[in-house]
Design an enzyme around this catalytic site. Structure first.
Site, mmCIF file in Angstrom:
data_model
loop_
_atom_site.group_PDB
_atom_site.id
_atom_site.type_symbol
_atom_site.label_atom_id
_atom_site.label_comp_id
_atom_site.label_asym_id
_atom_site.label_seq_id
_atom_site.Cartn_x
_atom_site.Cartn_y
_atom_site.Cartn_z
ATOM 1 N N LYS A 46 0.858 -1.204 0.000
ATOM 2 C CA LYS A 46 0.000 0.000 0.000
ATOM 3 C C LYS A 46 0.883 1.240 0.000
ATOM 4 C CE LYS A 46 -3.293 2.501 3.000
ATOM 5 N NZ LYS A 46 -4.149 2.452 4.208
ATOM 6 N N ASP A 95 -2.314 10.066 4.156
ATOM 7 C CA ASP A 95 -3.730 9.717 4.307
ATOM 8 C C ASP A 95 -4.428 10.719 5.218
ATOM 9 O OD1 ASP A 95 -6.178 8.521 4.417
ATOM 10 O OD2 ASP A 95 -5.542 6.767 5.588
ATOM 11 N N LYS A 121 -9.964 12.638 8.585
ATOM 12 C CA LYS A 121 -9.500 12.212 9.904
ATOM 13 C C LYS A 121 -9.483 13.410 10.857
ATOM 14 C CE LYS A 121 -6.375 8.452 8.462
ATOM 15 N NZ LYS A 121 -7.075 7.335 9.119
ATOM 16 N N ASP A 145 1.586 5.876 5.948
ATOM 17 C CA ASP A 145 0.688 5.055 5.137
ATOM 18 C C ASP A 145 1.323 4.552 3.838
ATOM 19 O OD1 ASP A 145 -1.739 3.899 5.629
ATOM 20 O OD2 ASP A 145 -2.906 5.367 4.501
ATOM 21 N N ASP A 200 -11.959 7.214 3.886
ATOM 22 C CA ASP A 200 -10.773 6.896 4.694
ATOM 23 C C ASP A 200 -10.421 5.412 4.615
ATOM 24 O OD1 ASP A 200 -8.643 7.376 6.340
ATOM 25 O OD2 ASP A 200 -9.819 7.520 8.192
ATOM 26 N N GLU A 228 -9.380 3.826 2.156
ATOM 27 C CA GLU A 228 -8.883 3.973 0.788
ATOM 28 C C GLU A 228 -7.881 2.892 0.401
ATOM 29 O OE1 GLU A 228 -7.583 5.398 3.353
ATOM 30 O OE2 GLU A 228 -5.481 4.905 3.038
ATOM 31 N N ARG A 235 -7.791 -0.399 0.797
ATOM 32 C CA ARG A 235 -8.390 -1.573 0.144
ATOM 33 C C ARG A 235 -8.822 -1.254 -1.277
ATOM 34 N NH1 ARG A 235 -12.766 -1.832 4.867
ATOM 35 N NH2 ARG A 235 -10.899 -1.117 5.932
HETATM 36 N N1 BES Z 1 -4.242 4.285 7.046
HETATM 37 C C1 BES Z 1 -5.396 4.001 7.803
HETATM 38 C C2 BES Z 1 -5.176 2.927 8.852
HETATM 39 C C3 BES Z 1 -4.262 3.265 10.000
HETATM 40 C C4 BES Z 1 -4.759 3.853 11.143
HETATM 41 C C5 BES Z 1 -2.926 2.911 9.956
HETATM 42 C C6 BES Z 1 -3.915 4.127 12.201
HETATM 43 C C7 BES Z 1 -2.094 3.197 11.012
HETATM 44 C C8 BES Z 1 -2.583 3.799 12.136
HETATM 45 C C9 BES Z 1 -6.527 3.528 6.904
HETATM 46 O O1 BES Z 1 -6.546 4.031 5.625
HETATM 47 C C10 BES Z 1 -7.807 3.916 7.559
HETATM 48 O O2 BES Z 1 -7.997 5.075 7.790
HETATM 49 N N2 BES Z 1 -8.646 2.952 7.854
HETATM 50 C C11 BES Z 1 -9.892 3.209 8.485
HETATM 51 C C12 BES Z 1 -10.912 2.232 7.941
HETATM 52 C C13 BES Z 1 -12.318 2.488 8.375
HETATM 53 C C14 BES Z 1 -12.806 3.803 7.828
HETATM 54 C C15 BES Z 1 -13.184 1.361 7.893
HETATM 55 C C16 BES Z 1 -9.732 3.028 9.989
HETATM 56 O O3 BES Z 1 -8.982 2.135 10.416
HETATM 57 O O4 BES Z 1 -10.308 3.801 10.736
HETATM 58 ZN ZN ZN Z 2 -4.682 4.596 4.846
HETATM 59 ZN ZN ZN Z 3 -7.543 5.921 5.479
#
Ligand code: BES
Ligand code: ZN
Ligand code: ZN
Length: 443
Positions: A211, A216, A223, A234, A293, A295, A297
């Site tokens: 990825k 992000d 966020k 990220d 967010d 993104e 996947r």
């Molecule tokens: N990059 C983040 C995941 C992340 C969070 C990595 C904290 C490292 C530390 C990812 O893109 C994300 O924001 N995922 C969301 C998914 C949700 C919206 C289903 C998450 O984990 O909140």
């Molecule tokens: Zn991310």
């Molecule tokens: Zn994200």
């Protein structure tokens, strides 16, 4: 850092002496490092010993150290630990650098064993980890997708066994990479899809996917300020792919290795994808983007589709800082492992142990696929409140080529050390590189 081997330590040196004890002790210029019960120490233990020595030397402002190895201790793991523990990211330290700069410059291993080869291999692998750490730690505005593409091309330059293809935005449009394109819409920076290939002979074809979200923000599903603070991390999956390719020719395993990095920022600019928009992945599947967010996947969906169309992989492994949920489940030191194949699971677990990195298997609960059912498209990109690491993995699985052994490592927790620890000062950790290299060398 310079490593040498000698049969005796110089009395005036700062000396680290390894002992089968629980605790560390200090006496004048000798640091007694407890390495636990004989025959019980793991790779991780010895790596930590190396890092502890590096930190102790730093604390004492010593730039050279002699390490007395009386028993059978892995010099390979010690060396890895020393290099990782000694690392700090100083690119932007200007006025404060002088006082923080002191770090180890020379290490002498006091041993009668022949360890040069181990040291050289450890230096190479540790250099890949530091390469990834630097990439993660840089200002995210300095590491846009085009920068990752440049790094990839530099890695391939002048190497006979590595080629690099970078797919830019117009070609993505032709190919129908609607996942990557839709996430990139909110950003001024153009997305890049990076494809590295290493040909080392042999029959096995392994594809690794990283990825590569170079920052992000969450997109329109923005966020919080706090949630964004570490989001330069990220691109850690992508950094891992680049790091492995940076040394693969020197390691020359007899395999074919493909490295794919879907790279983009995730920004809330005026053209940003909106919650409720539907994007079409390269394989024709439609994705309802309900949370911008989630993104990772969505861009990985295109990477999997690309792999299906262009590569006949025996194994696909993806590395992604995918979910906060995985971090909540397993903490900052352990990656979540999901796989559709038992042998691959076992192999990765073994390699993680060999490398001293922690992964833990989580289930691909088939029944949870219903949480990804969309009212308007083939699939939606969020699965509800619970089991977020699992639904994230299930989403990716929906795009994995049929009958292909696949593993997904959710490295959201261990990719970044917020507080810093003995093995890694604050910042990107380069997690996963050591275990992946062990895996590749055992194919
Ligand atoms: N990059 C983040 C995941 C992340 C969070 C990595 C904290 C490292 C530390 C990812 O893109 C994300 O924001 N995922 C969301 C998914 C949700 C919206 C289903 C998450 O984990 O909140
Ligand atoms: Zn991310
Ligand atoms: Zn994200």
């Amino acid at each position: 850092m310079k490593f040498t081997v000698a049969s005796q330590s110089q009395p005036e040196d700062f000396i680290a002496r390894l002992l089968f004890e629980k605790e560390d002790k200090e006496e004048n210029n000798i640091f007694f490092v407890g390495i636990g019960e004989k025959g019980k120490s793991t790779a991780e233990d010895i790596i930590r010993v190396g890092a502890t020595i590096a930190r102790k030397a730093k604390e004492k402002k010593k730039t050279t150290v002699s390490i007395e190895i009386s028993e059978d201790v892995s010099v390979f793991n010690l060396t890895i630990g020393i290099i990782l523990g000694n690392y700090s990211f100083t690119e932007y330290k200007k006025k404060t650098l002088e006082k923080e700069k002191k770090s180890l410059e020379a290490v002498t291993f006091v041993t009668s064993k022949s360890v040069q080869e181990e040291i050289a291999r450890a230096e190479m692998i540790a250099s890949a980890v530091l390469f990834a750490r630097d990439l993660i730690n840089k200002s995210p505005s300095q590491t846009p997708p085009a920068y990752l593409a440049e790094v990839a091309q530099q890695i391939a330059a002048n190497k006979k066994d590595i080629t690099c293809t970078v797919i830019s935005k117009p070609e993505m449009e032709t190919l129908g990479m609607g996942g990557l394109l839709s996430i990139a819409r909110g950003s001024y920076e153009e997305p890049k899809f990076i494809h590295l290939t290493y040909k080392g002979g042999g029959k096995k074809v392994i594809t690794i996917v990283g990825k590569g979200i170079t920052f992000d923000t969450g997109g329109l599903s923005l966020k919080t300020a706090g949630g964004m603070e570490t989001m330069k991390l990220d691109l850690s999956g992508g950094a891992l792919v680049l790091a492995v390719f940076s040394i693969i020719s020197q390691l020359h395993p007899e395999i074919t290795l493909h490295g794919l990095i879907p790279a983009t920022e995730n920004m809330p600019g005026p053209h940003a994808i909106k919650p409720g928009d539907v994007a079409t992945a390269m394989n024709g599947k439609t994705m309802e983007i309900l949370n911008t967010d989630a993104e990772g996947r969505v861009v990985l969906a295109d990477a999997m589709s690309y792999a299906e169309k262009n590569i006949k992989s025996d194994v696909i492994i993806d590395f992604a800082t995918l979910t906060g949920a995985c971090m909540i489940a397993l903490g900052e030191e352990v990656a979540g492992l999901f796989s559709n194949n038992e042998t691959l699971t076992k192999d990765l677990q073994r390699s993680a142990k060999n490398a001293g990195e922690k992964i833990w298997e989580l289930p691909l609960v088939d029944g949870y696929n219903k949480l990804l059912k969309s009212e308007v498209a083939d699939i939606k990109n969020i699965g509800g409140k619970y089991g977020g690491a699992i639904t994230g993995a299930l989403f990716i699985q929906a795009f994995v080529p049929e009958n292909t052994p696949w593993a997904h490592l959710d490295i959201a927790g261990p990719a970044f050390a917020e507080k810093g620890n003995v093995l890694c000062s604050h910042g990107g950790t380069g997690f996963g590189i050591r275990l992946l290299i062990d895996y590749l060398l055992n194919q």
